[in-house]
Design a protein around this motif. Structure first.
Motif, PDB file in Angstrom:
ATOM      1  N   GLY A 171       0.823  -1.198   0.000  1.00 38.74           N
ATOM      2  CA  GLY A 171       0.000   0.000   0.000  1.00 38.74           C
ATOM      3  C   GLY A 171       0.856   1.247   0.000  1.00 38.74           C
ATOM      4  N   ARG A 172       0.218   2.382  -0.277  1.00 39.17           N
ATOM      5  CA  ARG A 172       0.928   3.655  -0.280  1.00 39.17           C
ATOM      6  C   ARG A 172      -0.066   4.789  -0.463  1.00 39.17           C
ATOM      7  N   THR A 173       0.386   6.003  -0.204  1.00 35.93           N
ATOM      8  CA  THR A 173      -0.400   7.171  -0.584  1.00 35.93           C
ATOM      9  C   THR A 173       0.015   7.575  -1.991  1.00 35.93           C
ATOM     10  N   VAL A 174      -0.881   8.235  -2.702  1.00 32.82           N
ATOM     11  CA  VAL A 174      -0.612   8.632  -4.080  1.00 32.82           C
ATOM     12  C   VAL A 174       0.246   9.895  -4.077  1.00 32.82           C
ATOM     13  N   PRO A 175       1.380   9.894  -4.772  1.00 32.67           N
ATOM     14  CA  PRO A 175       2.257  11.065  -4.789  1.00 32.67           C
ATOM     15  C   PRO A 175       1.515  12.329  -5.208  1.00 32.67           C
ATOM     16  N   GLY A 176       1.713  13.387  -4.433  1.00 33.89           N
ATOM     17  CA  GLY A 176       1.050  14.655  -4.714  1.00 33.89           C
ATOM     18  C   GLY A 176      -0.312  14.795  -4.071  1.00 33.89           C
ATOM     19  N   ASP A 177      -0.875  13.679  -3.616  1.00 25.68           N
ATOM     20  CA  ASP A 177      -2.198  13.703  -2.980  1.00 25.68           C
ATOM     21  C   ASP A 177      -2.174  12.862  -1.708  1.00 25.68           C
ATOM     22  N   GLY A 178      -1.107  13.010  -0.928  1.00 28.82           N
ATOM     23  CA  GLY A 178      -0.901  12.100   0.184  1.00 28.82           C
ATOM     24  C   GLY A 178      -1.488  12.516   1.512  1.00 28.82           C
ATOM     25  N   ARG A 179      -1.854  13.812   1.680  1.00 21.94           N
ATOM     26  CA  ARG A 179      -2.349  14.260   2.980  1.00 21.94           C
ATOM     27  C   ARG A 179      -3.593  15.116   2.811  1.00 21.94           C
ATOM     28  N   VAL A 180      -4.563  14.890   3.654  1.00 22.39           N
ATOM     29  CA  VAL A 180      -5.806  15.655   3.607  1.00 22.39           C
ATOM     30  C   VAL A 180      -5.517  17.103   3.995  1.00 22.39           C
ATOM     31  N   GLY A 181      -5.953  18.028   3.123  1.00 26.48           N
ATOM     32  CA  GLY A 181      -5.820  19.447   3.412  1.00 26.48           C
ATOM     33  C   GLY A 181      -4.438  20.022   3.225  1.00 26.48           C
ATOM     34  N   ARG A 182      -3.488  19.244   2.692  1.00 24.16           N
ATOM     35  CA  ARG A 182      -2.112  19.729   2.583  1.00 24.16           C
ATOM     36  C   ARG A 182      -1.584  19.793   1.152  1.00 24.16           C
ATOM     37  N   GLY A 183      -2.287  19.241   0.179  1.00 23.27           N
ATOM     38  CA  GLY A 183      -1.789  19.207  -1.185  1.00 23.27           C
ATOM     39  C   GLY A 183      -2.459  20.241  -2.070  1.00 23.27           C
ATOM     40  N   ASP A 184      -2.366  20.019  -3.379  1.00 22.25           N
ATOM     41  CA  ASP A 184      -3.013  20.918  -4.329  1.00 22.25           C
ATOM     42  C   ASP A 184      -4.526  20.830  -4.228  1.00 22.25           C
TER      43      ASP A 184
END
Length: 336
Positions: A171-184
């Motif tokens: 498993g992993r978080t998707v690069p660029g969209d890994g944290r709620v409220g912290r990305g684009d």
């Protein structure tokens, strides 16, 4: 006429014994003993900002053989018992965090878990050939399927079926969209490879990995550093030895109990996995951050058991107090 009785004690404790104290007081003392600063106790005023740790779970393309693991009834849906176990584990983990929030005076904190629509072809078939396709196709397809949901502050957790997919691993978080409220975008995207955990290790690892990946979306190095001595969120997990010869791994330490992939490289990782010599209770090691002492052993008997070859590994969905506290602090900083 007798004198009227004295009014109740203004403190509200009345006739309680001197040794009585609330669960909140006990927990605050426990946080202090663990080296954590206790939060300010208070209640929510009307109109005060609230924060919700929200996870939506999705079933990705699930091959027929995976559905048949649940018998003929499994043919009707890509949502198998493995997906159900992953979602139930996430709900359990968030319930633990919500209880911790209540006990530490964070009445503004709440959690939510729900099931999203199934994603992908209903007749998908996983094979080693899938691993040759660029992993960005998975990420882009996930983003496209979520669509407008990317504008909501929640974690979208894809339960993937890829037992041979080394790019995603467990498993992993998707690069660029890994944290709620912290990305684009406000949302975060995470993947739990239930096909890999079920195929290589089993249901207990499936549960822990689902929690592990969902919580990555609500943790950051800056917050982790306020809770433990380090920046790596895997350091929030623990390996306990509740009995001689038994080691119990918490969710954030799962796949890192043996120290992680480190510098072993692809060939070394493949050899360790195929030979079952990862040494951390899972067939394959995690490839994310890990400090030498990040995954700590806890308990009076920790580290006092037999040699590695004689150890029985267990995985527990119980979160450490450090994990629960870190998620609460992230929510306070980012989601309110």
């Amino acid at each position: 006429m007798d004198d009227p009785p004295d009014p109740p004690d203004a403190s509200g404790v009345g006739d309680r014994p001197d040794s009585w104290c609330s669960r909140r007081t006990v927990l605050s003392a426990g946080l202090a003993a663990a080296g954590l600063r206790a939060p300010v106790v208070g209640s929510v005023e009307q109109g005060e900002p609230r924060a919700t740790v929200h996870v939506t779970c999705y079933a990705g393309p699930t091959p027929l053989y995976a559905r048949l693991r649940d018998g003929p009834s499994g043919l009707g849906s890509p949502w198998t018992s493995a997906h159900e176990a992953g979602m139930a584990a996430v709900a359990d983990g968030l319930d633990q965090i919500e209880s911790h929030a209540r006990e530490t005076g964070r009445d503004w904190f709440s959690v939510a878990v729900d099931r999203g629509p199934s994603l992908g072809s209903p007749l998908a078939a996983a094979s080693p050939i899938d691993a040759a396709a660029p992993v960005e196709r998975v990420y882009d397809g996930f983003r496209e399927a979520i669509g407008a949901g990317l504008d909501e502050r929640r974690c979208h957790l894809l339960c993937w079926w890829g037992p041979f997919d080394h790019r995603i691993g467990y498993g992993r978080t998707v690069p660029g969209d890994g944290r709620v409220g912290r990305g684009d975008r406000p949302a975060a995207l995470a993947i739990a490879n239930v096909g890999a955990t079920e195929g290589w290790d089993g249901r207990a690892v499936t549960r822990n990995v689902a929690i592990h990946e969902a919580l990555h979306a609500f943790l950051s190095p800056a917050v982790v550093e306020t809770v433990i001595d380090g920046l790596c969120d895997h350091g929030l997990g623990t390996v306990r030895e509740p009995d001689p010869g038994v080691r119990e791994v918490s969710p954030m330490a799962t796949t890192y109990a043996g120290g992680g992939a480190g510098e072993r490289g692809p060939a070394g990782l493949l050899a360790d996995g195929l030979m079952g010599s990862n040494g951390g209770g899972t067939r394959w090691a995690g490839r994310g951050c890990v400090a030498p002492d990040a995954v700590r052993e806890e308990g009076e008997k920790a580290g006092a058991g037999p040699t590695e070859s004689d150890v029985t590994w267990r995985h527990s969905t119980r979160l450490t107090v450090e994990t629960r506290e870190a998620v609460c602090r992230y929510a306070e900083r980012t989601l309110r």
